[in-house]
Design a protein around this motif. Structure first.
Motif, PDB file in Angstrom:
ATOM      1  N   HIS A   1       0.830  -1.201   0.000  1.00  0.00           N
ATOM      2  CA  HIS A   1       0.000   0.000   0.000  1.00  0.00           C
ATOM      3  C   HIS A   1       0.870   1.260   0.000  1.00  0.00           C
ATOM      4  O   HIS A   1       1.794   1.386   0.789  1.00  0.00           O
TER       5      HIS A   1
ATOM      6  N   HIS B   1       1.055   5.675  -1.739  1.00  0.00           N
ATOM      7  CA  HIS B   1       0.399   6.781  -2.436  1.00  0.00           C
ATOM      8  C   HIS B   1       1.359   7.380  -3.438  1.00  0.00           C
ATOM      9  O   HIS B   1       2.514   6.956  -3.529  1.00  0.00           O
TER      10      HIS B   1
ATOM     11  N   GLU C   1      -1.578   7.143   7.341  1.00  0.00           N
ATOM     12  CA  GLU C   1      -2.503   6.016   7.430  1.00  0.00           C
ATOM     13  C   GLU C   1      -3.294   6.077   8.733  1.00  0.00           C
ATOM     14  O   GLU C   1      -4.506   5.871   8.746  1.00  0.00           O
TER      15      GLU C   1
ATOM     16  N   HIS D   1      -9.034   4.118   0.970  1.00  0.00           N
ATOM     17  CA  HIS D   1      -8.961   5.555   0.695  1.00  0.00           C
ATOM     18  C   HIS D   1      -8.079   5.777  -0.519  1.00  0.00           C
ATOM     19  O   HIS D   1      -7.354   4.882  -0.946  1.00  0.00           O
TER      20      HIS D   1
END
Ligand code: ZN
Ligand code: ZN
Ligand code: ZN
Length: 155
Positions: free
Chosen positions: A92, A94, A113, A130
């Motif tokens: 995970h 971004h 997070e 998200h």
């Protein structure tokens, strides 16, 4: 990426697919090769261009598999366009998106997070996910102030 790095990246993706129980078919192998040839992100359309032997349905199904296995990630551009990029890391993360040179970098932050989980919980949400991208100019791109306006257009 040079040819050897690309070959190694392709093998990593193929191993990842196989490990997660997906077949590495010839069209998929072709698509992996193609996505690794992009310097930065690409659209789903640009992946099917010039691939008459790989139908659009196959491209979309494969994209889905690549996303699910973490080989590929979705990047939302500032105008809302969804594009794809080969993931550096399947975990995970971004993206930082440069609005000038199209560079996309990955980052992750435990602090973020926790803050996002907290924000959801504070509103009584059972959070399932998200999205978050950061837009700006990377450190290779001159800032608005230092570039002296739009006179010196890049070629
Ligand atoms: Zn990513
Ligand atoms: Zn840049
Ligand atoms: Zn996150």
């Amino acid at each position: 990426m040079d040819t050897i790095a690309r070959e190694q990246a392709a093998q990593r993706i193929e191993r990842r697919l196989a490990r997660l129980g997906y077949r590495v078919t010839q069209p998929r192998r072709r698509l992996i090769e193609k996505m690794l040839a992009f310097e930065t992100y690409f659209s789903s359309d640009s992946l099917s261009v010039g691939e008459p032997s790989v139908g659009r349905a196959t491209v979309f199904r494969s994209l889905h598999v690549f996303l699910r296995t973490g080989a590929l990630c979705q990047v939302v551009l500032e105008d809302g366009t969804i594009v794809y990029r080969v993931a550096d890391d399947g975990a995970h993360h971004h993206h930082l998106v440069c609005i000038d040179c199209d560079l996309v970098e990955e980052f992750s932050s435990e602090f973020l997070e926790a803050a996002l989980a907290h924000a959801g919980a504070a509103h009584g949400y059972q959070v399932t996910g998200h999205r978050l991208e950061i837009y700006g100019r990377c450190d290779h791109c001159p800032t608005e102030a230092s570039s002296g306006g739009r006179a010196g257009a890049r070629g």
